[in-house]
Design a protein around this motif. Structure first.
Motif: not given
Length: 384
Positions: A374, A61-62, A56-57, A78-79, A376, A104, A119, A64
């Motif tokens: 972050q 950070p999400l 993630t960005n 997420p991707k 993954g 997200s 999102q 997850l």
């Protein structure tokens, strides 16, 4: 029109550093993280599960998180926009939700269903056994924090300040509650947590905690738990992004640029409060409160007294995760993927294990540690 602006935490640091600078070209000094302390005969954890999903960005950070129900693990990519289920190291199913790459919020599981959000404000209910999407509901804003399942309801908070309840089996919307909004806040949101069998707690960006009846959606509690001071909007940011934690009648909260606070909900009064900036969930036992601060301190307080039992500053500026207790060890993660083990009675670092990437979420379920980063890297650990 009341607009609510969410800003990444990294921008908050920059803005705060620039306050009061008179130069046209201010220089922001980069803070170096402390190196990991050297350990002799360090204790380590045993990894029992590992899987990798999309990163993630790093500035956003999400959470997850891995969900677990009846021995099955559930998580999102997420991707790839997929939800996956594993039992042991065997993948049971993988379901692609859509082609928009917008998942997200980390998964939650219960009552035979897996709940995820995206999102675009879409909430999805999937069958635990097959991965089939049973229902979809459109909410008013992005979903960036996991939902919570209680009393057959899925409780979800959107990033625009609305709380929703859906029937976990059918997806029928049962009620909605509007939280007060603020003009400026961090991009983050405390996840719903249980106060009692009939009430859910929601921490907000205005330093209040609300208790809402899960059946009716009626408010049962409203408490301000933190105060921030400053002359600018950035300095007055006072979000509760760490989930409130209950220990008996005592509610423990942390806040950004605010305080760690213990409130006696039975007596409706603050037991104690101490200045400490944190956007992470505290860890709480019958005797102690453990927090990680924004600058990287780990602090232990007496639950009833507020006495500072110890403070560890060896991991300063390492972007610490929330602390959790795994058996007899206190565990915190950092930006480099280090899982540091501390003696909860003294704060001494006694061990370390490594994962990959900035650790964004730690959870302990059935004496196993669930780690998300972050980058993954999703993993499960236990004491040796």
């Amino acid at each position: 029109m009341n607009k609510r602006f969410k800003i990444p935490f990294v921008l908050t640091l920059v803005a705060a550093a620039l306050v009061g600078c008179s130069s046209n070209k201010p220089k922001v000094e980069k803070i170096k993280p402390n190196p990991l302390p050297k350990l002799v005969q360090a204790k380590t954890l045993q990894q029992v599960f590992s899987e990798h999903v999309s990163a993630t960005n790093k500035n956003d950070p999400l959470r997850l998180q891995i969900a677990v129900d009846n021995g099955t693990l559930f998580f999102i990519d997420p991707k790839k926009d997929t939800v996956e289920a594993f039992q042991g190291n065997k993948r049971l199913w993988a379901t692609r939700i859509s082609k928009h790459e917008t998942l997200s919020a980390g998964a939650v599981a219960g009552n035979g269903m897996v709940i995820v959000g995206n999102q675009k404000g879409q909430l999805f209910g999937l069958d635990e056994a097959t991965g089939a999407v049973k229902w979809t509901s459109q909410l008013s804003g992005p979903i960036i924090t996991p939902s919570y399942i209680q009393q057959g309801r899925v409780i979800t908070v959107t990033n625009d300040g609305n709380v929703y309840a859906h029937d976990v089996s059918s997806g029928q919307q049962l009620w909605t509650y509007r939280l007060p909004t603020v003009a400026l806040s961090l991009r983050g949101q405390a996840a719903p947590t249980q106060l009692d069998p009939n009430t859910v707690l929601i921490g907000t960006a205005n330093a209040y905690v609300y208790g809402i009846d899960v059946v009716s959606g009626m408010p049962r509690l409203q408490r301000r738990v933190a105060v921030a001071e400053g002359s600018t909007d950035v300095q007055r940011l006072n979000d509760i992004d760490g989930d409130p934690v209950m220990m008996g009648q005592f509610m423990v909260t942390t806040s950004y640029q605010g305080q760690v606070t213990v409130t006696d909900l039975q007596q409706q009064q603050v037991v104690w409060s101490d200045n400490a900036s944190s956007n992470k969930r505290p860890e709480v036992t019958q005797d102690a409160v453990y927090i990680t601060t924004m600058d990287g301190k780990i602090i232990a307080y007496g639950l009833l007294t507020g006495e500072k039992l110890w403070e560890n500053d060896q991991l300063l500026h390492r972007n610490l995760s929330n602390p959790v207790l795994l058996g007899s060890d206190l565990v915190v993660g950092d930006f480099d993927g280090a899982l540091s083990l501390l003696d909860p009675s003294t704060g001494k670092i006694i061990g370390r294990s490594m994962t990959k990437g900035d650790v964004t979420s730690l959870r302990v379920v059935d004496n196993q540690l669930y780690v998300s980063t972050q980058k993954g890297a999703l993993s499960v650990w236990q004491n040796r």
